[in-house]
Design a protein around this motif. Structure first.
Motif, PDB file in Angstrom:
ATOM      1  N   PHE A 106       8.286  18.588   2.827  1.00 42.06           N
ATOM      2  CA  PHE A 106       9.244  18.815   1.757  1.00 42.06           C
ATOM      3  C   PHE A 106      10.567  18.227   2.174  1.00 42.06           C
ATOM      4  O   PHE A 106      11.023  18.458   3.294  1.00 42.06           O
ATOM      5  N   PRO A 107      11.201  17.442   1.386  1.00 39.23           N
ATOM      6  CA  PRO A 107      10.771  17.011   0.054  1.00 39.23           C
ATOM      7  C   PRO A 107       9.619  16.016   0.161  1.00 39.23           C
ATOM      8  O   PRO A 107       9.410  15.403   1.207  1.00 39.23           O
ATOM      9  N   PRO A 108       8.889  15.853  -0.931  1.00 32.12           N
ATOM     10  CA  PRO A 108       7.790  14.882  -0.928  1.00 32.12           C
ATOM     11  C   PRO A 108       8.326  13.487  -0.606  1.00 32.12           C
ATOM     12  O   PRO A 108       9.409  13.111  -1.033  1.00 32.12           O
ATOM     13  N   ALA A 127       0.867  -1.175   0.000  1.00 34.22           N
ATOM     14  CA  ALA A 127       0.000   0.000   0.000  1.00 34.22           C
ATOM     15  C   ALA A 127       0.904   1.225   0.000  1.00 34.22           C
ATOM     16  O   ALA A 127       1.926   1.256   0.685  1.00 34.22           O
ATOM     17  N   ARG A 128       0.538   2.228  -0.760  1.00 33.66           N
ATOM     18  CA  ARG A 128       1.337   3.443  -0.908  1.00 33.66           C
ATOM     19  C   ARG A 128       0.663   4.598  -0.187  1.00 33.66           C
ATOM     20  O   ARG A 128      -0.542   4.799  -0.318  1.00 33.66           O
ATOM     21  N   ALA A 129       1.448   5.360   0.558  1.00 31.35           N
ATOM     22  CA  ALA A 129       0.937   6.544   1.241  1.00 31.35           C
ATOM     23  C   ALA A 129       1.853   7.718   0.923  1.00 31.35           C
ATOM     24  O   ALA A 129       3.069   7.624   1.089  1.00 31.35           O
TER      25      ALA A 129
END
Length: 56
Positions: free
Chosen positions: A18-20, A11-13
């Motif tokens: 900053f930085p992303p 799963a991506r979150a």
């Protein structure tokens, strides 16, 4: 979307700031693969060791 995410293994979150940043976590399906991957890694390491120590 990465292949592991498409196959619902991770799963991506997206994290604020900053930085992303992006965090990936294992889904239950991904967790189910953990013992298999550990065994595969151990087997590969043992094979590499056996080949390295038995060269003519």
């Amino acid at each position: 979307m990465c292949e592991l995410e498409a196959r619902r293994l991770v799963a991506r979150a997206e994290l604020a700031g900053f930085p992303p940043r992006t965090r990936y976590t294992l889904t239950p399906a991904g967790e189910a693969l953990r013992p298999l991957l550990i065994s595969l890694c151990r087997t590969g390491t043992a094979i590499q060791h056996a080949v390295a120590t038995h060269r003519p």
